[in-house]
Design an enzyme around this catalytic site. Structure first.
Site, mmCIF file in Angstrom:
data_model
loop_
_atom_site.group_PDB
_atom_site.id
_atom_site.type_symbol
_atom_site.label_atom_id
_atom_site.label_comp_id
_atom_site.label_asym_id
_atom_site.label_seq_id
_atom_site.Cartn_x
_atom_site.Cartn_y
_atom_site.Cartn_z
ATOM 1 N N SER A 134 0.479 -1.395 -0.240
ATOM 2 C CA SER A 134 -0.145 0.033 0.375
ATOM 3 C C SER A 134 0.634 1.464 0.179
ATOM 4 O O SER A 134 1.859 1.724 -0.681
ATOM 5 C CB SER A 134 -0.956 -0.193 0.942
ATOM 6 N N ASP A 162 -10.071 -4.050 -4.390
ATOM 7 C CA ASP A 162 -9.375 -3.101 -3.982
ATOM 8 C C ASP A 162 -9.541 -1.582 -4.474
ATOM 9 O O ASP A 162 -8.965 -1.690 -5.953
ATOM 10 C CB ASP A 162 -7.759 -4.016 -3.979
ATOM 11 N N HIS A 222 -8.191 -4.635 -0.669
ATOM 12 C CA HIS A 222 -7.300 -4.293 0.235
ATOM 13 C C HIS A 222 -6.606 -4.694 1.423
ATOM 14 O O HIS A 222 -7.527 -4.979 2.702
ATOM 15 C CB HIS A 222 -7.140 -2.681 0.696
#
Length: 313
Positions: free
Chosen positions: A159, A254, A284
């Site tokens: 991320s 995501d 995610h």
């Protein structure tokens, strides 16, 4: 086609009464993220060494944590992954990603150095970039003392950490003084404009929401112009050539899915060796959830295989 285990997890979270991250102060959001990890993360595997270290950077001391895999001889010069945790540049720390770093070290037979970079809003963009670049250079400079092989050094992250790994790879390439063997980009944030279609199709109901993205980026960036910098949005770079080989791992549900795939495509078009894999049924953050999501363990294993291959080449 959401994985049934993900559906069960999301339903349980919906019934739990946990407040959405965007309704919390950064301090409270950090505590919630850290405290809830035991519900979804596996038990931490044993290692031969877990050691806290400290690097120096332009903003001061940077805490690090060194992992050497189970069974590694003390004198072995190991390849090393410098790892930057996720959390939207606002939350996350060495403890939230401790299990993943252990799993990657054991799975890839390499050392891992996790970086506790400075967080926003106390330290806005580009402080995290500065810390991660300084930490990577510190690991390379001190590799011999730590029994690490600086010629086999990779960077990685999930991320926000994937964003930082991509940016560090670009900055080191431009400086030309520290070859990086590989970049492990796990559902990376690559375009802070958040305009890809998956931000709309996956912006509600799948843990990372449009509101939480706005919360994270609102704390990290001081101006709209900051978002257009290649140190913030590597997808916007005009030159993605001569970068380390990469694994770009994305998740089907995501918001960041499309910008991760776009970045993989741009890297490939620029002549780099890239493997792009989308876990279509996942959300995610899933790679941290191996206690409740079986595909998280498959994703960790894939990352380890790709790391091993990069370190051998």
């Amino acid at each position: 086609m959401l994985h049934p285990q993900v559906r069960t997890l999301l339903d349980l979270m919906g019934k739990s009464g946990l407040p959405p991250v965007h309704t919390l102060s950064p301090v409270d959001a950090r505590a919630l993220y850290r405290d809830r990890r035991g519900f979804t993360q596996p038990a931490p595997p044993a290692m031969s060494v877990v050691r806290d270290l400290q690097a120096q950077g332009p903003h001061g001391a940077i805490p690090l944590r060194l992992y050497r895999p189970a069974g590694a001889p003390d004198a072995a010069m190991l390849p090393v992954l410098v790892y930057f945790h996720g959390g939207g540049f606002v939350i996350g720390d060495l403890d939230t990603h401790d299990v993943l770093c252990r799993e990657l070290a054991n799975g890839a037979d390499c050392a891992v150095v996790a970086v506790d970079y400075r967080l926003a809003p106390e330290h806005p963009f580009p402080c995290a970039v500065d810390d991660c670049l300084a930490a990577t250079r510190w690991v390379a400079d001190n590799a011999a003392e730590l029994r690490l092989d600086a010629a086999r050094l990779a960077v990685g992250g999930d991320s926000a950490g994937g964003n930082l790994a991509a940016v560090v790879s670009m900055l080191v390439r431009d400086a030309g003084d520290l070859p990086i063997a590989f970049q492990l980009l796990i559902y990376p944030a690559t375009d802070a404009r958040c305009g890809a279609p998956s931000h709309e199709t996956n912006g509600q109901g799948y843990l990372l929401t449009t509101e939480s993205m706005a919360y994270y980026l609102g704390h990290y960036f001081r101006t709209a112009q900051d978002k257009l910098s290649e140190r913030a949005s590597p997808l916007l770079s005009q030159d993605l050539s001569y970068l380390p080989s990469a694994l770009v791992l994305t998740a089907g549900y995501d918001p960041l899915r499309d910008e991760g795939l776009q970045y993989a495509q741009r890297l490939s078009e620029a002549g780099n060796r890239v493997t792009a894999v989308c876990f279509e049924r996942q959300i995610h953050g899933f790679i941290l959830m191996g206690k409740v999501l079986e595909e998280a363990n498959s994703a960790v294993a894939l990352c380890a295989v790709e790391l091993k291959r990069a370190f051998r080449s």
